[in-house]
Design a protein around this motif. Structure first.
Motif, PDB file in Angstrom:
ATOM      1  N   SER A 153       0.841  -1.195   0.000  1.00 51.86           N
ATOM      2  CA  SER A 153       0.000   0.000   0.000  1.00 51.86           C
ATOM      3  C   SER A 153       0.869   1.236   0.000  1.00 51.86           C
ATOM      4  O   SER A 153       1.323   1.676   1.061  1.00 51.86           O
ATOM      5  CB  SER A 153      -0.927   0.007   1.218  1.00 51.86           C
ATOM      6  OG  SER A 153      -1.633   1.236   1.281  1.00 51.86           O
ATOM      7  N   HIS A 156      -0.376   3.848   2.470  1.00 51.86           N
ATOM      8  CA  HIS A 156      -0.065   3.633   3.891  1.00 51.86           C
ATOM      9  C   HIS A 156       1.317   4.190   4.216  1.00 51.86           C
ATOM     10  O   HIS A 156       1.509   4.865   5.232  1.00 51.86           O
ATOM     11  CB  HIS A 156      -0.123   2.147   4.222  1.00 51.86           C
ATOM     12  CG  HIS A 156       0.245   1.838   5.646  1.00 51.86           C
ATOM     13  ND1 HIS A 156      -0.581   2.123   6.704  1.00 51.86           N
ATOM     14  CD2 HIS A 156       1.382   1.309   6.180  1.00 51.86           C
ATOM     15  CE1 HIS A 156       0.010   1.756   7.831  1.00 51.86           C
ATOM     16  NE2 HIS A 156       1.194   1.273   7.535  1.00 51.86           N
ATOM     17  N   SER A 175      -4.369   2.838  -3.967  1.00 57.67           N
ATOM     18  CA  SER A 175      -4.457   2.471  -2.558  1.00 57.67           C
ATOM     19  C   SER A 175      -4.943   3.672  -1.769  1.00 57.67           C
ATOM     20  O   SER A 175      -4.847   4.817  -2.221  1.00 57.67           O
ATOM     21  CB  SER A 175      -3.113   1.969  -2.005  1.00 57.67           C
ATOM     22  OG  SER A 175      -2.122   2.974  -2.064  1.00 57.67           O
ATOM     23  N   SER A 177      -5.235   5.142   2.479  1.00 53.81           N
ATOM     24  CA  SER A 177      -4.917   4.939   3.891  1.00 53.81           C
ATOM     25  C   SER A 177      -5.448   6.136   4.684  1.00 53.81           C
ATOM     26  O   SER A 177      -5.393   7.273   4.212  1.00 53.81           O
ATOM     27  CB  SER A 177      -3.403   4.796   4.096  1.00 53.81           C
ATOM     28  OG  SER A 177      -3.111   4.425   5.422  1.00 53.81           O
ATOM     29  N   HIS A 178      -5.954   5.862   5.874  1.00 47.48           N
ATOM     30  CA  HIS A 178      -6.575   6.894   6.711  1.00 47.48           C
ATOM     31  C   HIS A 178      -5.826   6.995   8.037  1.00 47.48           C
ATOM     32  O   HIS A 178      -5.267   6.019   8.533  1.00 47.48           O
ATOM     33  CB  HIS A 178      -8.037   6.548   7.008  1.00 47.48           C
ATOM     34  CG  HIS A 178      -8.846   6.252   5.789  1.00 47.48           C
ATOM     35  ND1 HIS A 178      -9.601   7.199   5.154  1.00 47.48           N
ATOM     36  CD2 HIS A 178      -9.019   5.101   5.087  1.00 47.48           C
ATOM     37  CE1 HIS A 178     -10.211   6.657   4.118  1.00 47.48           C
ATOM     38  NE2 HIS A 178      -9.882   5.380   4.060  1.00 47.48           N
ATOM     39  N   LYS A 179      -5.859   8.200   8.627  1.00 49.82           N
ATOM     40  CA  LYS A 179      -5.230   8.397   9.931  1.00 49.82           C
ATOM     41  C   LYS A 179      -5.898   9.567  10.646  1.00 49.82           C
ATOM     42  O   LYS A 179      -6.213  10.588  10.025  1.00 49.82           O
ATOM     43  CB  LYS A 179      -3.725   8.683   9.777  1.00 49.82           C
ATOM     44  CG  LYS A 179      -3.003   8.898  11.103  1.00 49.82           C
ATOM     45  CD  LYS A 179      -1.501   9.011  10.911  1.00 49.82           C
ATOM     46  CE  LYS A 179      -1.085  10.294  10.254  1.00 49.82           C
ATOM     47  NZ  LYS A 179       0.392  10.451  10.223  1.00 49.82           N
TER      48      LYS A 179
END
Length: 248
Positions: A153, A156, A175, A177-179
């Motif tokens: 990813s 990521h 891809s 990605s979460h934060k």
């Protein structure tokens, strides 16, 4: 405001004109407000430092002429869209060649990408090299600026290094990605697919996917996104945007 993020077209040796022309067909229907060219638009094979068969004389100029013609078709497809061009590592091949072989030529105005591709005639703005570009709350980079690569990813890896919402190309993979940071702010990282060939000579069976990303912004800069992934069926490319199926 609707943006289309295109990257890694690799016009030249590693292009896939079927995928590119399919994209133009979709964009003619969508008519976005902005098209963001996120780097590696031109392949720059003739100025690559990698070992390869010799190119014929004038091959790089032919590639530039070809790239201009394809970008002209893009402009014709979306005549009213704002168009921005962020350079990638493939465009950077020319600078690396000049610095290693002919540093006295570095800085010549006519060797700038805006001049070589005559971007002004197409209404395309070249962005400062090496700098991220923010649209609303979303940073835009090519992706080569950060060392290393993730085969699982890219997004990521990206969000671990950048405390901001960001979209990139470079990896030829979709891809997300979460934060949520300790400050309570929410961030998302997106990596975009490519429009180049999925079968280059220099690697076997890469994990690449073709397509592009749609980003819709509110007036305050908040955004939503669609990752538009192409797949092939019965020798035709297909994708969905806004619930509508497109077929090449």
């Amino acid at each position: 405001m609707r943006e289309i993020f295109l990257s890694d077209i690799h016009l030249g040796e590693d292009q896939d004109l079927k995928a590119y022309r399919f994209t133009l067909r979709v964009l003619r229907d969508l008519q976005p407000d902005m098209v963001f060219l996120g780097g590696d638009i031109v392949d720059c094979g003739p100025v690559s430092s990698y070992t390869r068969k010799p190119d014929k004389e004038g091959a790089f100029q032919e590639e530039l002429d070809h790239a201009w013609a394809q970008l002209s078709d893009l402009r014709e497809a979306v005549p009213k869209a704002k168009m921005l061009y962020l350079l990638g590592n493939h465009e950077d091949r020319l600078k690396r060649l000049i610095l290693s072989k002919a540093p006295a030529l570095f800085g010549l105005r006519n060797l700038g990408w805006d001049k070589m591709l005559d971007l002004g005639s197409l209404g395309i703005k070249l962005l400062p090299e090496g700098d991220p570009y923010r649209v609303g709350h979303l940073q835009h980079i090519h992706g080569h600026e950060l060392r290393g690569s993730s085969q699982v990813s890219p997004a990521h890896q990206l969000i671990q290094k950048i405390n901001d919402s960001v979209i990139c190309g470079h990896h030829h993979q979709f891809s997300v990605s979460h934060k949520t940071g300790l400050n309570g702010k929410y961030y998302v990282a997106l990596s975009n697919g490519c429009l180049s060939t999925l079968h280059p000579d220099y690697t076997f069976n890469p994990r690449w996917r073709q397509g592009f990303t749609v980003i819709d912004y509110t007036k305050s800069g908040l955004f939503g996104y669609q990752q538009v992934v192409y797949w092939s069926q019965s020798r035709k490319l297909r994708c969905f945007v806004d619930g509508k199926q497109y077929v090449s």
